[in-house]
Write a protein that holds these residues in place. Structure first.
Motif, PDB file in Angstrom:
ATOM      1  N   GLU A 342       0.812  -1.223   0.000  1.00 36.93           N
ATOM      2  CA  GLU A 342       0.000   0.000   0.000  1.00 36.93           C
ATOM      3  C   GLU A 342       0.840   1.266   0.000  1.00 36.93           C
ATOM      4  N   ALA A 343       2.137   1.144   0.276  1.00 35.42           N
ATOM      5  CA  ALA A 343       2.993   2.328   0.341  1.00 35.42           C
ATOM      6  C   ALA A 343       3.282   2.899  -1.042  1.00 35.42           C
ATOM      7  N   LEU A 344       3.406   2.024  -2.010  1.00 40.07           N
ATOM      8  CA  LEU A 344       3.707   2.452  -3.377  1.00 40.07           C
ATOM      9  C   LEU A 344       2.731   1.765  -4.325  1.00 40.07           C
ATOM     10  N   PRO A 345       1.565   2.367  -4.560  1.00 39.99           N
ATOM     11  CA  PRO A 345       0.512   1.715  -5.351  1.00 39.99           C
ATOM     12  C   PRO A 345       0.953   1.332  -6.770  1.00 39.99           C
ATOM     13  N   GLY A 346       1.878   2.044  -7.339  1.00 41.76           N
ATOM     14  CA  GLY A 346       2.287   1.746  -8.711  1.00 41.76           C
ATOM     15  C   GLY A 346       3.292   0.622  -8.830  1.00 41.76           C
ATOM     16  N   LEU A 347       3.728   0.083  -7.704  1.00 41.55           N
ATOM     17  CA  LEU A 347       4.756  -0.956  -7.708  1.00 41.55           C
ATOM     18  C   LEU A 347       4.128  -2.322  -7.459  1.00 41.55           C
ATOM     19  N   GLU A 348       4.419  -3.271  -8.333  1.00 41.79           N
ATOM     20  CA  GLU A 348       3.930  -4.640  -8.175  1.00 41.79           C
ATOM     21  C   GLU A 348       4.894  -5.414  -7.291  1.00 41.79           C
ATOM     22  N   LEU A 349       4.418  -5.828  -6.103  1.00 44.66           N
ATOM     23  CA  LEU A 349       5.245  -6.554  -5.141  1.00 44.66           C
ATOM     24  C   LEU A 349       4.720  -7.969  -4.953  1.00 44.66           C
ATOM     25  N   ASP A 350       5.622  -8.918  -4.801  1.00 39.68           N
ATOM     26  CA  ASP A 350       5.245 -10.290  -4.443  1.00 39.68           C
ATOM     27  C   ASP A 350       6.107 -10.706  -3.258  1.00 39.68           C
ATOM     28  N   ASP A 351       5.483 -10.794  -2.072  1.00 44.77           N
ATOM     29  CA  ASP A 351       6.236 -11.092  -0.857  1.00 44.77           C
ATOM     30  C   ASP A 351       5.799 -12.409  -0.216  1.00 44.77           C
ATOM     31  N   ARG A 352       5.123 -13.267  -0.958  1.00 44.13           N
ATOM     32  CA  ARG A 352       4.631 -14.524  -0.408  1.00 44.13           C
ATOM     33  C   ARG A 352       5.770 -15.432   0.073  1.00 44.13           C
ATOM     34  N   LYS A 353       5.404 -16.331   1.001  1.00 45.83           N
ATOM     35  CA  LYS A 353       6.290 -17.387   1.477  1.00 45.83           C
ATOM     36  C   LYS A 353       7.640 -16.854   1.959  1.00 45.83           C
ATOM     37  N   PHE A 356       7.468 -13.115   7.368  1.00 46.48           N
ATOM     38  CA  PHE A 356       6.834 -11.943   7.945  1.00 46.48           C
ATOM     39  C   PHE A 356       5.709 -12.424   8.872  1.00 46.48           C
ATOM     40  N   SER A 357       5.925 -12.329  10.152  1.00 46.86           N
ATOM     41  CA  SER A 357       5.027 -12.944  11.130  1.00 46.86           C
ATOM     42  C   SER A 357       3.629 -12.356  11.144  1.00 46.86           C
ATOM     43  N   ASP A 358       3.483 -11.118  10.712  1.00 48.31           N
ATOM     44  CA  ASP A 358       2.188 -10.461  10.790  1.00 48.31           C
ATOM     45  C   ASP A 358       1.461 -10.426   9.450  1.00 48.31           C
ATOM     46  N   GLU A 359       1.854 -11.246   8.507  1.00 45.90           N
ATOM     47  CA  GLU A 359       1.222 -11.253   7.194  1.00 45.90           C
ATOM     48  C   GLU A 359       0.804 -12.668   6.813  1.00 45.90           C
ATOM     49  N   GLY A 360      -0.114 -12.763   5.865  1.00 41.54           N
ATOM     50  CA  GLY A 360      -0.597 -14.053   5.406  1.00 41.54           C
ATOM     51  C   GLY A 360       0.290 -14.643   4.323  1.00 41.54           C
ATOM     52  N   GLU A 361       0.009 -15.893   3.963  1.00 44.64           N
ATOM     53  CA  GLU A 361       0.733 -16.622   2.924  1.00 44.64           C
ATOM     54  C   GLU A 361       2.233 -16.639   3.171  1.00 44.64           C
ATOM     55  N   GLN A 362       2.621 -16.914   4.430  1.00 40.52           N
ATOM     56  CA  GLN A 362       4.030 -16.952   4.782  1.00 40.52           C
ATOM     57  C   GLN A 362       4.442 -18.380   5.161  1.00 40.52           C
ATOM     58  N   ARG A 363       5.731 -18.583   5.319  1.00 40.16           N
ATOM     59  CA  ARG A 363       6.232 -19.874   5.777  1.00 40.16           C
ATOM     60  C   ARG A 363       5.828 -20.091   7.243  1.00 40.16           C
ATOM     61  N   SER A 364       5.904 -21.332   7.665  1.00 50.01           N
ATOM     62  CA  SER A 364       5.570 -21.627   9.058  1.00 50.01           C
ATOM     63  C   SER A 364       6.650 -21.078   9.988  1.00 50.01           C
ATOM     64  N   GLU A 365       6.248 -20.838  11.249  1.00 47.72           N
ATOM     65  CA  GLU A 365       7.192 -20.315  12.236  1.00 47.72           C
ATOM     66  C   GLU A 365       8.351 -21.283  12.435  1.00 47.72           C
ATOM     67  N   LYS A 366       8.072 -22.559  12.426  1.00 52.79           N
ATOM     68  CA  LYS A 366       9.114 -23.564  12.612  1.00 52.79           C
ATOM     69  C   LYS A 366      10.114 -23.548  11.450  1.00 52.79           C
ATOM     70  N   GLU A 367       9.601 -23.504  10.230  1.00 55.20           N
ATOM     71  CA  GLU A 367      10.474 -23.492   9.049  1.00 55.20           C
ATOM     72  C   GLU A 367      11.386 -22.274   9.077  1.00 55.20           C
ATOM     73  N   CYS A 368      10.847 -21.143   9.454  1.00 57.72           N
ATOM     74  CA  CYS A 368      11.652 -19.921   9.511  1.00 57.72           C
ATOM     75  C   CYS A 368      12.701 -20.001  10.619  1.00 57.72           C
ATOM     76  N   ARG A 369      12.286 -20.511  11.772  1.00 56.24           N
ATOM     77  CA  ARG A 369      13.219 -20.602  12.891  1.00 56.24           C
ATOM     78  C   ARG A 369      14.411 -21.498  12.549  1.00 56.24           C
ATOM     79  N   VAL A 370      14.138 -22.629  11.910  1.00 57.50           N
ATOM     80  CA  VAL A 370      15.214 -23.565  11.556  1.00 57.50           C
ATOM     81  C   VAL A 370      16.167 -22.932  10.557  1.00 57.50           C
ATOM     82  N   GLU A 371      15.632 -22.303   9.548  1.00 60.03           N
ATOM     83  CA  GLU A 371      16.487 -21.747   8.496  1.00 60.03           C
ATOM     84  C   GLU A 371      17.269 -20.535   8.992  1.00 60.03           C
ATOM     85  N   LEU A 372      16.624 -19.675   9.736  1.00 58.35           N
ATOM     86  CA  LEU A 372      17.293 -18.452  10.179  1.00 58.35           C
ATOM     87  C   LEU A 372      18.280 -18.700  11.318  1.00 58.35           C
ATOM     88  N   SER A 373      18.247 -19.886  11.883  1.00 58.58           N
ATOM     89  CA  SER A 373      19.244 -20.221  12.908  1.00 58.58           C
ATOM     90  C   SER A 373      20.600 -20.572  12.303  1.00 58.58           C
TER      91      SER A 373
END
Length: 486
Positions: A342-353, A356-373
Motif C-alpha cells: 500500500e505504500a507504493l501503489p504503482g509498484l507490483e510486489l510479491d512477498d509470499r512465502k 513476515f510474522s504479521d502477514e498471510g501466505e508466509q512460511r511456518s514459524e518452525k520453518e523460519c526458525r530452523v532456516e534463520l538459525s
C-alpha cells in the motif's frame, strides 16, 4: 551382293557396347563433379551447365545445395525452389551488394525461421563467406556446429535457437570477428562455458534452456553485452565480482532457474543502466548488498525462490523506475515501511512465502526458525571483504528515489537497444525439474521464438527483397512444436 558389315550380329553388338560405355561415362562424369564439389574440391563444379552472374554466387550455390542435401523433412517446402542458378530467388535466401565491391551481388543472409526443417548444418556452410546473418530459429536442425562456420568472417547475427543441436559450446563461433548477436537458446548444448565467450564484442548473448553445467568464468564482466540470458541451465557457484565492469553497458541480465549460490557481490550495485535483473530459482543466500539505491534504471527485479534473509530494504522499493519486485519464497523476516504494497501503489510486489510474522501466505514459524538459525557469512561466500559497504561507482551519489525529493534527477543515460520488452516464460521445459516449491512465472527478456532479431547487418548491406514479417510465438518448451502458417 555382299551385305554391309554394320548389319552383322557382331557389328550390332559392338555398337551397343559403344553406346553403353558412352552413357556410363557421362553419368560417372556427373557424379564425380557432384561429389567432389561437396567435398570442397576446387576443380569440379556442381553447377554443371548453369550460368551464374558471378563466381561468388556459384560458390554460394554449392553451399546451399549442400545444405539442401542434408534436409530430411521440409513440411512447408521452403527448399523446394532451391533449384537453378538464381540463388537470390530461393526461399529464405537474401542477396545484397558485396561489402568489398558494390558491383557484385552476393548471398548475404539465410532466414529460415519457423520453417520446421529437419536436417543439419554441413561443412559446406563455410562456402557462404558473404553471409551477414543466419537465422534458423525454430526448426529441427540437429548435430554439431561444423568447424567451417568460422570461415564466415562477415557474420553479424547467428540465431540457432529452438533446434536440436548438441555437444559442447560451439567453439568455432568464437572465431567470428564480426559477430554481435549470438542466440543458442533452446538446444542441448552442454558442458562448460569458455572464458573467451565474454572477451568477445557481442551485444547480445542468449544461452538459456540448454544443458550447460559449470561456474561462470571470472572474466564474465568483461563482456560488453547489453543483454545476457543464461536461464534454465545448471550453472553453479558465485556471480563473479567482475560483473561490476558491466556498469553502463548491461541492460538485461537473466540468470534464473540455475544453481547459483552464496551472497550477491556488492559489485552488482554498479549496474546503473540495467532495467531487468532476474535471479529467481537459484540458491542465493544472505542479505541484499548495501548500495542497491544505485540501480537507478531498474524496472524488473526478481529474486524469488532463493534463500535470501534479513530485511527487504527501502533502497530497492523506492527505486525511481521500479515496476515489479518479486522477493517471494525466501526467508526475509522484516521489511522497511516503503516495501509494503500500500505504500507504493504503482509498484507490483510479491512477498509470499517469507517469514513476515504479521502477514498471510508466509512460511511456518518452525520453518523460519530452523532456516534463520543457520549462520551465513557473506564474506566467505562470494561477497568477499568489505561486506556492508557497497561500491559507490567513483563516489557519485545516486539519483533520489521515489518520493524522496521534489526535484528528481534524470537516471543515467541508457543505451537505446532494439530488443523486445520482457515476456513471461513458464518454468523449465520438460526434463528439467526443480526441487523447490512451485515458482511464479519468471520474467525473461529473450525475443519470442518467431521473431527475427531487430539488429541490422553492417552498414552498406541491404536485401534485394524484404524479409517476411515475423511470426510472434512465445518461447516454447522443447516439447512443443513451433507454430507455422501454411
Amino acid at each position: 551382293m555382299e551385305e554391309p558389315a554394320m548389319k552383322t550380329p557382331q557389328a550390332f553388338f559392338l555398337l551397343f557396347l559403344s553406346l553403353l560405355f558412352s552413357s556410363s561415362a557421362a553419368h560417372f562424369s556427373f557424379d564425380f563433379h557432384y561429389n567432389s564439389s561437396f567435398a570442397g574440391g576446387n576443380g569440379a563444379s556442381l553447377s554443371g551447365s548453369l550460368k551464374f552472374v558471378n563466381s561468388r554466387l556459384e560458390t554460394a550455390y554449392r553451399g546451399l545445395q549442400a545444405l539442401k542435401a542434408t534436409v530430411h523433412s521440409d513440411p512447408y517446402n521452403y527448399t523446394s525452389n532451391w533449384v537453378g542458378a538464381d540463388v537470390c530467388s530461393y526461399s529464405g535466401i537474401f542477396c545484397a551488394e558485396a561489402l568489398d565491391d558494390a558491383s557484385i551481388t552476393v548471398v548475404a543472409g539465410i532466414d529460415l525461421n519457423n520453417a520446421d526443417i529437419a536436417g543439419h548444418i554441413p561443412p559446406e556452410i563455410g562456402l557462404l563467406t558473404d553471409l551477414s546473418l543466419i537465422h534458423l530459429n525454430s526448426n529441427r536442425f540437429c548435430g554439431l556446429i561444423p568447424k567451417e562456420i568460422e570461415k564466415l568472417k562477415l557474420l553479424f547475427e547467428l540465431d540457432l535457437s529452438n533446434n536440436r543441436f548438441v555437444g559442447k559450446f560451439p567453439a568455432p563461433v568464437l572465431g567470428l570477428p564480426s559477430l554481435k548477436f549470438l542466440d543458442l537458446r533452446y538446444n542441448d548444448f552442454e558442458g562448460e562455458l569458455p572464458g573467451e565467450l565474454f572477451d568477445r564484442e557481442y551485444d547480445a548473448i542468449f544461452l538459456n534452456n540448454n544443458r550447460f553445467q559449470s561456474t561462470l568464468p571470472e572474466n564474465f564482466g568483461n563482456s560488453p553485452a547489453s543483454v545476457v540470458v543464461i536461464a534454465n541451465n545448471n550453472f553453479s557457484g558465485c556471480i563473479p565480482t567482475s560483473i561490476g565492469k558491466m556498469e553502463g553497458k548491461l541492460d538485461e541480465m537473466i540468470v534464473s532457474h540455475n544453481s547459483f549460490s552464496g551472497c550477491l557481490p556488492e559489485e552488482l550495485t554498479l549496474l546503473n543502466t540495467s532495467t531487468v535483473i532476474d535471479l529467481a530459482m537459484n540458491k542465493f543466500t544472505g542479505d541484499l548488498p548495501a548500495g542497491m539505491e544505485y540501480l537507478q534504471s531498474l524496472e524488473f527485479f526478481n529474486i524469488g525462490l532463493n534463500g535470501f534473509r534479513a530485511k527487504v530494504p527501502e533502497t530497492v522499493c523506492t527505486l525511481p523506475n521500479l515496476k515489479s519486485f518479486n522477493f517471494s519464497f525466501n526467508y526475509f523476516d522484516a521489511k522497511d515501511p516503503e516495501c509494503h504494497g500500500e505504500a507504493l501503489p504503482g509498484l507490483e510486489l510479491d512477498d509470499r512465502k517469507n517469514c513476515f510474522s504479521d502477514e498471510g501466505e508466509q512460511r511456518s514459524e518452525k520453518e523460519c526458525r530452523v532456516e534463520l538459525s543457520k549462520k551465513v557469512d557473506c564474506g566467505a561466500h562470494c561477497r568477499g571483504v568489505g561486506h556492508g559497504e557497497a561500491p559507490k561507482g567513483g563516489g557519485e551519489s545516486p539519483a533520489p528515489t521515489k518520493e524522496k525529493s521534489s526535484q528528481p534527477q534524470t537516471p543515467p543515460e541508457k543505451s537505446h537497444k532494439t530488443f523486445p520488452p520482457p515476456v513471461t516464460v513458464s518454468s523449465p521445459p520438460t526434463g528439467k525439474t526443480s526441487e523447490k516449491e512451485s515458482p511464479p512465472p519468471v520474467t525473461v527478456s529473450s525475443p519470442p521464438k518467431g521473431e527475427t532479431p531487430t539488429k541490422k547487418p553492417p552498414k552498406g548491406r541491404s536485401s534485394e527483397k524484404s524479409s517476411p514479417p515475423p511470426v510472434t510465438v512465445s518461447s516454447p518448451p522443447k516439447s512443443e512444436t513451433p507454430t507455422k502458417p501454411p
